[in-house]
Motif scaffolding. Sequence first.
Motif, mmCIF file in Angstrom:
data_model
loop_
_atom_site.group_PDB
_atom_site.id
_atom_site.type_symbol
_atom_site.label_atom_id
_atom_site.label_comp_id
_atom_site.label_asym_id
_atom_site.label_seq_id
_atom_site.Cartn_x
_atom_site.Cartn_y
_atom_site.Cartn_z
ATOM 1 N N TYR A 143 18.603 -10.748 31.211
ATOM 2 C CA TYR A 143 18.953 -11.009 29.816
ATOM 3 C C TYR A 143 20.297 -11.717 29.801
ATOM 4 O O TYR A 143 21.234 -11.276 30.458
ATOM 5 N N TYR A 159 23.290 -17.395 21.230
ATOM 6 C CA TYR A 159 21.930 -17.231 21.720
ATOM 7 C C TYR A 159 21.798 -15.990 22.589
ATOM 8 O O TYR A 159 22.744 -15.583 23.257
ATOM 9 N N ARG A 179 18.762 -14.640 25.411
ATOM 10 C CA ARG A 179 17.522 -15.053 26.062
ATOM 11 C C ARG A 179 17.116 -14.078 27.155
ATOM 12 O O ARG A 179 17.954 -13.392 27.725
ATOM 13 N N SER A 186 14.993 -14.048 30.837
ATOM 14 C CA SER A 186 14.478 -14.889 31.914
ATOM 15 C C SER A 186 13.605 -14.013 32.804
ATOM 16 O O SER A 186 14.022 -12.935 33.215
ATOM 17 N N ILE A 240 12.010 -18.833 30.361
ATOM 18 C CA ILE A 240 13.131 -18.334 29.555
ATOM 19 C C ILE A 240 12.651 -18.233 28.116
ATOM 20 O O ILE A 240 12.102 -19.183 27.563
ATOM 21 N N TYR A 241 12.834 -17.057 27.527
ATOM 22 C CA TYR A 241 12.346 -16.757 26.192
ATOM 23 C C TYR A 241 13.527 -16.455 25.278
ATOM 24 O O TYR A 241 14.403 -15.668 25.623
ATOM 25 N N GLN A 242 13.555 -17.078 24.116
ATOM 26 C CA GLN A 242 14.635 -16.838 23.164
ATOM 27 C C GLN A 242 14.352 -15.563 22.375
ATOM 28 O O GLN A 242 13.234 -15.347 21.918
#
Length: 105
Positions: free
Chosen positions: A35, A42, A44, A46, A61-63
């Motif tokens: 994280y 931001y 995110r 990973s 990678i996710y927001q």
Amino acid sequence: MSKKLEILGLIEVTSQRQADNGTVCYHDPVAGCDYMSYESGYVRRSYKTKSWWSGKEITSIYQLNPHRQVDGRWGKMTQRTMIDDHDARIDLIARATINYRKNNG
């Protein structure tokens, strides 16, 4: 490090380059993901996954920031809400960790 993240067992793994850029990185050994909390606001996640096309392992990678749909020039688009407060980003990481473990573990 935040007490919440310690209780969840997250480990801070921030590199010097990340620290120089204002980013803090935490590793979740339970789920095997990272994280990142960015100074820009931001947050995110990973994680490693397998490519559907090649079958090779890739990093996704996710927001995690809250978002909403807004009207853009060419239709609907997603607008992220930046989280300026460091403690609020930590709270989001804690909630995301619990949710990710529950749904992927």
